[in-house]
Design a protein around this motif. Structure first.
Motif, PDB file in Angstrom:
ATOM      1  N   ALA B 129     -39.266  41.205 128.482  1.00 28.39           N
ATOM      2  CA  ALA B 129     -40.517  41.090 129.233  1.00 28.39           C
ATOM      3  C   ALA B 129     -41.780  40.966 128.388  1.00 28.39           C
ATOM      4  O   ALA B 129     -42.563  40.046 128.560  1.00 28.39           O
ATOM      5  CB  ALA B 129     -40.653  42.283 130.185  1.00 28.39           C
ATOM      6  N   GLN B 130     -42.020  41.905 127.486  1.00 28.95           N
ATOM      7  CA  GLN B 130     -43.339  41.921 126.859  1.00 28.95           C
ATOM      8  C   GLN B 130     -43.470  40.959 125.687  1.00 28.95           C
ATOM      9  O   GLN B 130     -44.553  40.580 125.296  1.00 28.95           O
ATOM     10  CB  GLN B 130     -43.712  43.334 126.432  1.00 28.95           C
ATOM     11  CG  GLN B 130     -45.172  43.389 125.963  1.00 28.95           C
ATOM     12  CD  GLN B 130     -45.687  44.783 125.795  1.00 28.95           C
ATOM     13  OE1 GLN B 130     -46.594  45.192 126.478  1.00 28.95           O
ATOM     14  NE2 GLN B 130     -45.098  45.522 124.880  1.00 28.95           N
ATOM     15  N   LYS B 131     -42.346  40.611 125.083  1.00 35.41           N
ATOM     16  CA  LYS B 131     -42.268  39.519 124.107  1.00 35.41           C
ATOM     17  C   LYS B 131     -42.986  39.784 122.790  1.00 35.41           C
ATOM     18  O   LYS B 131     -43.449  38.857 122.144  1.00 35.41           O
ATOM     19  CB  LYS B 131     -42.777  38.198 124.732  1.00 35.41           C
ATOM     20  CG  LYS B 131     -42.320  37.919 126.164  1.00 35.41           C
ATOM     21  CD  LYS B 131     -40.851  37.543 126.206  1.00 35.41           C
ATOM     22  CE  LYS B 131     -40.289  37.424 127.619  1.00 35.41           C
ATOM     23  NZ  LYS B 131     -40.659  36.185 128.282  1.00 35.41           N
ATOM     24  N   SER B 132     -43.096  41.034 122.411  1.00 35.31           N
ATOM     25  CA  SER B 132     -43.643  41.335 121.083  1.00 35.31           C
ATOM     26  C   SER B 132     -42.493  41.786 120.187  1.00 35.31           C
ATOM     27  O   SER B 132     -42.269  42.967 119.991  1.00 35.31           O
ATOM     28  CB  SER B 132     -44.719  42.415 121.155  1.00 35.31           C
ATOM     29  OG  SER B 132     -45.809  41.954 121.882  1.00 35.31           O
ATOM     30  N   TRP B 133     -41.762  40.812 119.714  1.00 34.97           N
ATOM     31  CA  TRP B 133     -40.611  41.094 118.864  1.00 34.97           C
ATOM     32  C   TRP B 133     -40.922  40.676 117.440  1.00 34.97           C
ATOM     33  O   TRP B 133     -41.865  39.907 117.206  1.00 34.97           O
ATOM     34  CB  TRP B 133     -39.402  40.309 119.378  1.00 34.97           C
ATOM     35  CG  TRP B 133     -39.725  38.858 119.497  1.00 34.97           C
ATOM     36  CD1 TRP B 133     -40.001  37.969 118.493  1.00 34.97           C
ATOM     37  CD2 TRP B 133     -39.885  38.110 120.706  1.00 34.97           C
ATOM     38  NE1 TRP B 133     -40.307  36.735 119.006  1.00 34.97           N
ATOM     39  CE2 TRP B 133     -40.236  36.787 120.334  1.00 34.97           C
ATOM     40  CE3 TRP B 133     -39.720  38.431 122.054  1.00 34.97           C
ATOM     41  CZ2 TRP B 133     -40.455  35.789 121.277  1.00 34.97           C
ATOM     42  CZ3 TRP B 133     -39.941  37.431 122.984  1.00 34.97           C
ATOM     43  CH2 TRP B 133     -40.303  36.126 122.599  1.00 34.97           C
ATOM     44  N   GLU B 170     -44.717  44.653 135.045  1.00 33.34           N
ATOM     45  CA  GLU B 170     -45.970  43.911 134.877  1.00 33.34           C
ATOM     46  C   GLU B 170     -45.704  42.419 134.709  1.00 33.34           C
ATOM     47  O   GLU B 170     -46.545  41.590 135.028  1.00 33.34           O
ATOM     48  CB  GLU B 170     -46.750  44.437 133.665  1.00 33.34           C
ATOM     49  CG  GLU B 170     -47.326  45.827 133.859  1.00 33.34           C
ATOM     50  CD  GLU B 170     -48.521  45.861 134.802  1.00 33.34           C
ATOM     51  OE1 GLU B 170     -49.508  45.178 134.520  1.00 33.34           O
ATOM     52  OE2 GLU B 170     -48.459  46.565 135.827  1.00 33.34           O
ATOM     53  N   THR B 171     -44.546  42.079 134.167  1.00 33.42           N
ATOM     54  CA  THR B 171     -44.192  40.676 133.975  1.00 33.42           C
ATOM     55  C   THR B 171     -43.794  40.034 135.304  1.00 33.42           C
ATOM     56  O   THR B 171     -43.638  38.823 135.384  1.00 33.42           O
ATOM     57  CB  THR B 171     -43.065  40.573 132.929  1.00 33.42           C
ATOM     58  OG1 THR B 171     -43.480  41.290 131.764  1.00 33.42           O
ATOM     59  CG2 THR B 171     -42.767  39.152 132.506  1.00 33.42           C
ATOM     60  N   GLY B 172     -43.631  40.863 136.342  1.00 36.37           N
ATOM     61  CA  GLY B 172     -43.388  40.299 137.663  1.00 36.37           C
ATOM     62  C   GLY B 172     -42.148  40.800 138.376  1.00 36.37           C
ATOM     63  O   GLY B 172     -41.866  40.379 139.494  1.00 36.37           O
ATOM     64  N   GLN B 367     -34.995  37.311 131.981  1.00 30.14           N
ATOM     65  CA  GLN B 367     -36.227  36.529 131.940  1.00 30.14           C
ATOM     66  C   GLN B 367     -36.343  35.644 133.180  1.00 30.14           C
ATOM     67  O   GLN B 367     -37.418  35.502 133.757  1.00 30.14           O
ATOM     68  CB  GLN B 367     -36.251  35.668 130.668  1.00 30.14           C
ATOM     69  CG  GLN B 367     -36.229  36.457 129.347  1.00 30.14           C
ATOM     70  CD  GLN B 367     -34.822  36.719 128.800  1.00 30.14           C
ATOM     71  OE1 GLN B 367     -33.906  37.075 129.553  1.00 30.14           O
ATOM     72  NE2 GLN B 367     -34.650  36.561 127.499  1.00 30.14           N
ATOM     73  N   ALA B 371     -39.093  35.915 136.129  1.00 26.44           N
ATOM     74  CA  ALA B 371     -39.978  34.764 136.375  1.00 26.44           C
ATOM     75  C   ALA B 371     -39.894  34.331 137.835  1.00 26.44           C
ATOM     76  O   ALA B 371     -40.907  33.996 138.456  1.00 26.44           O
ATOM     77  CB  ALA B 371     -39.622  33.600 135.447  1.00 26.44           C
ATOM     78  N   SER B 480     -37.847  29.715 125.841  1.00 26.54           N
ATOM     79  CA  SER B 480     -38.500  30.172 127.080  1.00 26.54           C
ATOM     80  C   SER B 480     -38.081  29.379 128.290  1.00 26.54           C
ATOM     81  O   SER B 480     -37.874  28.177 128.204  1.00 26.54           O
ATOM     82  CB  SER B 480     -40.020  30.073 127.031  1.00 26.54           C
ATOM     83  OG  SER B 480     -40.500  30.064 125.787  1.00 26.54           O
TER      84      SER B 480
END
Lengths: 133, 482
Positions: B129-133, B170-172, B367, B371, B480
């Motif tokens: 979800a948050q995509k900070s990898w 939060e990503t949905g 993902q 989405a 993505s």
């Protein structure tokens, strides 16, 4: 007047991963009949402009929620100019304070900016009106 | 339970430089806040130093910039780390940031075994979800289990991970997806710990959770109740936990940032208050209430104060703290709880069919699910099957008059200057030696924490330590989907 489908690059500049809005917009534009390219995350302005030119898009839509809009929009415009690709329209959305929006629009760094709560149909219509004149 | 001890009122904060964030923390503590929660800027989160080209324009924007131990010492200057518990929202570089905290405390004279707090350290929800990898999943999980083992031996009161549904929501994601995906991640960490040779009861009591509190009041309460039931049952029956504490699900809650509106922003105070009440009726151990202006920018001091007051009114005036699980036995809440539990089990089955959490991530299962849900939610708003006050109904023409916190661009220049000066003044031979030792350990199977701590003590920067690990581990790339 553009021949065929309108082509849009949804770009996600910066280091943050908040791609909910970018993906919702990408999908809405696709459902609205456009060809959509999504840049994926963590893109530099250089990468975005390169993709836009390669993909021959009519519009770049930047999604920014990290507070870096005041550096990213001017940089993208500058790079487009350097590549003689100023005909590509730059729009954007995200967490953008009112006074920053004013500055970006007045400075010519973005043609339109959309804030949270904007219906996706409004954005689709805006793009169509702008491109198919 | 709140009769014995209230939840921890923990407001997430951090911006600009360590010095300015230090001032904000002292303000919050003086206002009666009981724990700290540190927000880092994007370059720190992604493992870049402030002077890296990719950091340009992002230093100190969405959180505080931390480049080295020096900044960490400034961040907690005059804040007694044996008295305050600190939550740090750091994931991919969690091991490095935690090492800096441990060493900063040691320099204050506080030994590691006295430290209390949490590192988020949940990389799976980053891929989801948050995509900070930064690193690929396998080495990321190794860093996490190294932290579990190090905490067991040296920092036993620390919560080693905060398994987070917040960002998934939060990503949905829907409430059910939040519940199911978060618990699936939790079980994946338990399995990774066991696989790394740890006894489940040696690390399970330090696992903690982090959920969202969204608008649908009863659904949210049912979600928290179902989460506790599912966790306890699986830990006991599937993973053979013996200790009572291994079965307990302790969780932090944050009200839903994505539910806030840019239109009529004062209404966000009301939304947040209802969401906070759902979290408390659901039994949260700790709570962050969002500020009304967060949809527009980082919150101002006034907005943060109202958000904190919202919790204090709930705790001291409403009487909701007088009973444990006060909605137990309500036919509606019980039925919703059962539905949530069953729905989550169905998702676990689907994830299993994909080959487990890592395989499901690689196949974009989560993902895509999220989405789709996000798009559905947006369409519901646009077709008015979902009403958001001030957005698609009850709109007004308005000029939003809220003071916004601005980050001075000068901050980036001074932070860049600081890290450059540090590189010029420290013992660079020592830095290079500690980084070489870290690299050697990363190539083998040793616990990496002691080597990271050595590098931190030598004032190696976040970017240098992460860069060294990247040489061995490589970097993650996603395909993505939208």
């Amino acid at each position: 007047m553009v021949q065929g489908k309108i082509r849009v690059l949804v770009g996600k500049p910066g280091l943050d991963g908040h791609d909910r809005g970018a993906k919702v917009i990408a999908r809405a534009l696709r459902d609205g009949g456009m060809e959509v390219v999504y840049s994926g995350l963590h893109q530099t302005p250089e990468q975005i402009v390169e993709t836009a030119i390669q993909e021959d898009v009519d519009v770049i839509g930047l999604s920014i929620l990290s507070g870096s809009h005041m550096t990213v929009f001017p940089r993208v415009k500058e790079l487009l100019k350097a590549q003689n690709a100023e005909d590509i329209i730059v729009i954007g959305g995200g967490t953008l304070p009112e006074e920053d929006i004013k500055e970006l629009i007045e400075g010519g760094y973005a043609t339109a900016l959309f804030t949270p709560g904007t219906p996706t149909d409004d954005i689709i219509q805006w793009i169509k009106d702008r491109i198919i004149q | 339970m709140y009769r014995g001890r209230l939840w921890t009122m923990r407001q997430f904060a951090g911006f600009a430089t360590a010095e300015e964030s230090n001032q904000r923390y002292k303000f919050l503590l003086s206002q009666g806040q009981t724990g700290l929660s540190v927000a880092f800027d994007m370059p720190t989160i992604m493992g870049y130093d402030s002077d890296h080209p990719r950091a340009y324009g992002e230093v100190g924007r969405v959180g505080v910039a931390i480049d080295s131990l020096q900044d960490m010492e400034t961040l907690f200057k005059d804040i007694p780390l044996d008295k305050v518990s600190t939550s740090m929202t750091t994931n991919a570089p969690a091991a490095v940031i935690w090492a800096m905290y441990i060493v900063a405390a040691e320099k204050q004279g506080v030994p590691a075994y006295k430290l209390t707090g949490t590192i988020q350290n949940d990389i799976l929800k980053e891929y989801i979800a948050q995509k900070s990898w930064i690193f690929p999943p396998e080495p990321s999980l190794r860093l996490i289990t190294d932290i579990f083992a190090y905490a067991r031996d040296y920092v036993p009161k620390w919560n080693t991970i905060s398994i987070s549904g917040y960002h998934i929501r939060e990503t949905g994601a829907t409430a059910l997806q939040e519940l199911a995906f978060t618990l699936a991640d939790g079980f994946a960490y338990v399995e990774a710990g066991i696989k790394a040779g740890l006894n489940v009861d040696d690390f399970a009591p330090r696992l903690s959770f982090f959920f969202n509190a969204h608008n649908d009041f009863f659904e949210e309460i049912a979600k928290y109740r179902a989460a506790r039931r599912i966790w306890a049952r699986h830990m006991k029956e599937k993973y053979g936990a013996q200790k009572e504490e291994s079965l307990l699900m302790r969780f932090h809650t944050q009200t839903a940032g994505c539910s806030l509106t840019a239109q009529q922003p004062e209404n966000n105070i009301i939304r947040t208050a209802y969401q906070a009440m759902a979290a408390v009726l659901g039994g949260t151990q700790s709570l962050h209430t969002n500020s009304m202006d967060e949809v527009l920018a980082l919150p101002t001091e006034k907005a943060v104060q109202i958000a904190l007051r919202t919790q204090q009114i709930l705790a001291y005036e409403t009487g909701v703290v007088n009973t444990i699980d006060p909605l137990a036995g309500s036919y509606f809440v019980e039925a919703l709880t059962n539905q949530m539990e069953e729905g989550a089990e169905e998702y676990f089955q689907k994830i299993e069919e994909h080959g487990g959490v890592l395989a499901a991530i690689n196949q974009n299962f989560f993902q895509k699910e999220i989405a789709d849900a996000a798009y559905r939610y947006q369409k519901e708003i646009e077709t008015k099957t979902r009403i958001i006050v001030g957005v698609n109904e009850f709109q007004v023409q308005e000029n939003i008059e809220i003071d916004l916190l601005k980050i001075d661009p000068e901050i980036e220049r001074s932070q860049v200057q600081r890290v450059k000066e540090l590189r010029a003044s420290r013992d660079n031979l020592l830095v290079n030696n500690t980084l070489a030792a870290l690299k050697e350990s990363a190539l083998g199977t040793d616990n990496l924490m002691p080597k990271i701590i050595d590098a931190v003590k030598a004032y190696a920067t976040v970017g240098e330590i992460i860069g060294t690990l990247k040489e061995v581990f490589g970097e993650y790339r996603e395909q993505s989907v939208f």
